[in-house]
Write a protein that holds these residues in place. Structure first.
Motif, PDB file in Angstrom:
ATOM      1  N   GLU A 139      26.736 -11.391  18.485  1.00 28.92           N
ATOM      2  CA  GLU A 139      27.344 -12.643  18.802  1.00 28.92           C
ATOM      3  C   GLU A 139      26.895 -13.842  17.489  1.00 28.92           C
ATOM      4  O   GLU A 139      26.572 -14.906  18.083  1.00 28.92           O
ATOM      5  CB  GLU A 139      26.846 -13.173  19.987  1.00 28.92           C
ATOM      6  N   GLY A 140      26.897 -13.315  16.453  1.00 24.75           N
ATOM      7  CA  GLY A 140      26.510 -13.959  15.494  1.00 24.75           C
ATOM      8  C   GLY A 140      24.869 -14.623  15.116  1.00 24.75           C
ATOM      9  O   GLY A 140      24.621 -15.519  14.579  1.00 24.75           O
ATOM     10  N   LEU A 141      24.159 -14.218  16.094  1.00 30.78           N
ATOM     11  CA  LEU A 141      22.713 -14.671  16.307  1.00 30.78           C
ATOM     12  C   LEU A 141      21.764 -13.763  15.733  1.00 30.78           C
ATOM     13  O   LEU A 141      21.948 -12.450  15.459  1.00 30.78           O
ATOM     14  CB  LEU A 141      22.515 -14.748  17.853  1.00 30.78           C
ATOM     15  N   GLY A 142      20.669 -14.200  15.084  1.00 26.76           N
ATOM     16  CA  GLY A 142      19.327 -13.536  14.752  1.00 26.76           C
ATOM     17  C   GLY A 142      19.752 -12.409  13.586  1.00 26.76           C
ATOM     18  O   GLY A 142      21.070 -12.781  12.908  1.00 26.76           O
ATOM     19  N   GLU A 143      19.118 -11.853  12.963  1.00 25.82           N
ATOM     20  CA  GLU A 143      19.239 -10.826  11.971  1.00 25.82           C
ATOM     21  C   GLU A 143      20.367  -9.971  11.983  1.00 25.82           C
ATOM     22  O   GLU A 143      21.086  -9.697  11.063  1.00 25.82           O
ATOM     23  CB  GLU A 143      17.704 -10.087  11.461  1.00 25.82           C
ATOM     24  N   THR A 144      20.589  -9.381  13.077  1.00 22.50           N
ATOM     25  CA  THR A 144      21.819  -8.292  13.285  1.00 22.50           C
ATOM     26  C   THR A 144      23.176  -9.001  13.537  1.00 22.50           C
ATOM     27  O   THR A 144      24.265  -8.520  13.292  1.00 22.50           O
ATOM     28  CB  THR A 144      21.527  -7.284  14.482  1.00 22.50           C
ATOM     29  N   GLY A 145      23.087 -10.229  13.516  1.00 21.43           N
ATOM     30  CA  GLY A 145      24.462 -11.008  13.881  1.00 21.43           C
ATOM     31  C   GLY A 145      24.774 -11.616  12.638  1.00 21.43           C
ATOM     32  O   GLY A 145      25.893 -12.246  12.497  1.00 21.43           O
ATOM     33  N   THR A 146      23.967 -11.982  11.558  1.00 21.53           N
ATOM     34  CA  THR A 146      23.896 -12.556  10.392  1.00 21.53           C
ATOM     35  C   THR A 146      24.144 -11.504   9.046  1.00 21.53           C
ATOM     36  O   THR A 146      23.855 -12.010   8.024  1.00 21.53           O
ATOM     37  CB  THR A 146      23.189 -13.625  10.072  1.00 21.53           C
ATOM     38  N   GLY A 147      24.190 -10.030   9.419  1.00 20.93           N
ATOM     39  CA  GLY A 147      24.377  -9.278   8.292  1.00 20.93           C
ATOM     40  C   GLY A 147      22.956  -9.053   7.377  1.00 20.93           C
ATOM     41  O   GLY A 147      22.867  -8.505   6.393  1.00 20.93           O
ATOM     42  N   LYS A 148      21.857  -9.199   8.205  1.00 21.30           N
ATOM     43  CA  LYS A 148      20.615  -9.207   7.339  1.00 21.30           C
ATOM     44  C   LYS A 148      19.876  -7.778   8.078  1.00 21.30           C
ATOM     45  O   LYS A 148      19.004  -7.420   7.288  1.00 21.30           O
ATOM     46  CB  LYS A 148      19.439 -10.344   7.846  1.00 21.30           C
ATOM     47  N   ALA A 149      20.335  -7.232   8.955  1.00 19.89           N
ATOM     48  CA  ALA A 149      19.862  -6.229   9.407  1.00 19.89           C
ATOM     49  C   ALA A 149      20.473  -5.328  10.483  1.00 19.89           C
ATOM     50  O   ALA A 149      21.334  -6.061  10.989  1.00 19.89           O
ATOM     51  CB  ALA A 149      18.318  -6.452   9.949  1.00 19.89           C
TER      52      ALA A 149
END
Ligand code: MG
Length: 162
Positions: A139-149
């Motif tokens: 849902e666009g939140l945290g590292e997995t929501g922003t394409g970082k991990a």
């Protein structure tokens, strides 16, 4: 007396870095980023490996295949999984089923789920019906929501060898 069925769970996270392709669950995915790590950083197979090792009461992936050991630099996680399967068998068990949750907003994994399921079934010598692959967004939140991990959680069961 040894248990007839044993359960294990595994978790892993790897960072996404610029440049594809992305390897997930032994499948090459067309994407402009890849997972960073000492091996091929296949976060899904790493979670599965830890779940298998935990179910068998063996030491975790970091102890079995240390990332300080040059022997494992760039190694395919499919190879690590096959070595893990041998360890499980030696301990008297076989994989019975696996259930995965992969967490990332990017890339969209829907089209790849059947391929990942088939690949993991092959690697563990299971029917596809014994492998569950679920893909969730964050849902666009945290590292997995922003394409970082990307994060993967895995649960496996083992059955006693006949
Ligand atoms: Mg890992």
């Amino acid at each position: 007396m040894a248990a007839i069925v044993r359960i294990g769970q595994g978790y892993d996270l790897h960072r996404l870095e610029v440049g594809g392709p992305l390897i997930l669950c032994g499948v090459s995915i067309d994407f402009d980023r890849h997972l960073a790590g000492h091996s091929d950083a296949d976060v899904v197979l790493h979670a599965v490996i830890d779940a298998l090792l935990g179910a068998a009461g063996l030491e975790d992936i970091g102890s079995q295949f240390p990332d300080t050991d040059p022997a494992y630099k760039g190694i395919a996680s499919t190879e690590l999984l096959s070595r893990t399967r041998e360890k499980i068998e030696k301990s008297g068990y076989l994989p019975a089923n696996v259930d995965l949750t992969i967490i990332t907003d990017q890339p969209k994994l829907g089209p790849y789920k059947p391929l990942m399921r088939k690949r993991l079934a092959e690697l563990l010598n299971l029917e596809a019906e014994a492998v569950g692959v679920k893909a969730k967004t964050n849902e666009g939140l945290g590292e997995t929501g922003t394409g970082k991990a990307i994060i993967c959680q895995a649960v496996v069961s083992l059955k006693k060898k006949a």
